[in-house]
Design a protein around this motif. Structure first.
Motif, PDB file in Angstrom:
ATOM      1  N   UNK A 146       0.822  -1.207   0.000  1.00  0.00           N
ATOM      2  CA  UNK A 146       0.000   0.000   0.000  1.00  0.00           C
ATOM      3  C   UNK A 146       0.856   1.257   0.000  1.00  0.00           C
ATOM      4  N   UNK A 147       1.992   1.213  -0.681  1.00  0.00           N
ATOM      5  CA  UNK A 147       2.834   2.400  -0.743  1.00  0.00           C
ATOM      6  C   UNK A 147       3.378   2.724   0.627  1.00  0.00           C
ATOM      7  N   UNK A 148       3.203   3.967   1.061  1.00  0.00           N
ATOM      8  CA  UNK A 148       3.721   4.369   2.370  1.00  0.00           C
ATOM      9  C   UNK A 148       2.740   4.132   3.494  1.00  0.00           C
ATOM     10  N   UNK A 149       1.506   3.708   3.168  1.00  0.00           N
ATOM     11  CA  UNK A 149       0.511   3.473   4.218  1.00  0.00           C
ATOM     12  C   UNK A 149       0.900   2.294   5.086  1.00  0.00           C
ATOM     13  N   UNK A 150       0.395   2.304   6.315  1.00  0.00           N
ATOM     14  CA  UNK A 150       0.554   1.135   7.172  1.00  0.00           C
ATOM     15  C   UNK A 150      -0.313   0.030   6.586  1.00  0.00           C
TER      16      UNK A 150
END
Length: 150
Positions: A51-55
């Motif tokens: 999710x990219x930089x998301x947690x």
């Protein structure tokens, strides 16, 4: 019509797209990958659930120790209904051992619980680990008795 006359429906079969075979083929040069970046590289793709930089989603969930989300001290019962006890003759003892001999239990290690579905006409002496109020009332109305095993 013979087998050699069979043909696929018009338009149902398409040739696969051959990318990287020149500009006249329609998918030359960058072959639909754009320019530069992770998606343009060979083997350059993200793993599942990235999710990219998301947690990540599964790390946002509450952390539960042990065997997943089921409580570790839960007791599984062998559940039987009254209509399954109808095969026993009148005045017979119904215990976990006799139920096991009659092959009515899934797991002989687990305690036995009697539920109230169905009717019972013969008096039985039932001794089990747990019984519902409705099942107890039906057994006693038929002239039987109920004993709870600790």
């Amino acid at each position: 019509m013979k087998l050699h006359d069979l043909k696929p429906q018009e338009g149902s079969k398409k040739d696969r797209k051959r990318v990287g075979r020149g500009i006249s083929a329609g998918q030359g040069k960058t072959s639909g990958r754009g320019t530069k970046g992770q998606g343009a590289r060979s083997g350059g793709s993200t793993r599942l659930y990235h999710q990219g930089g998301n947690l990540p989603f599964f790390r946002r969930l509450p952390f539960v120790r042990g065997k997943g989300f089921t409580p570790f001290n839960r007791v599984d019962f062998n559940e039987l209904n009254l209509d399954q006890l109808a095969a026993f003759p009148a005045d017979s003892q119904v215990t976990p051992e006799t139920l096991s001999d009659a092959r009515l239990l899934r797991n002989t290690q687990n305690p036995v619980a009697i539920l109230g579905r169905g009717e019972i006409a013969v008096p039985l002496k039932v001794s089990v680990h747990r019984i519902t109020k409705g099942a107890r009332a039906k057994i006693e109305a038929a002239g039987g008795s109920v004993e709870i095993i600790e």
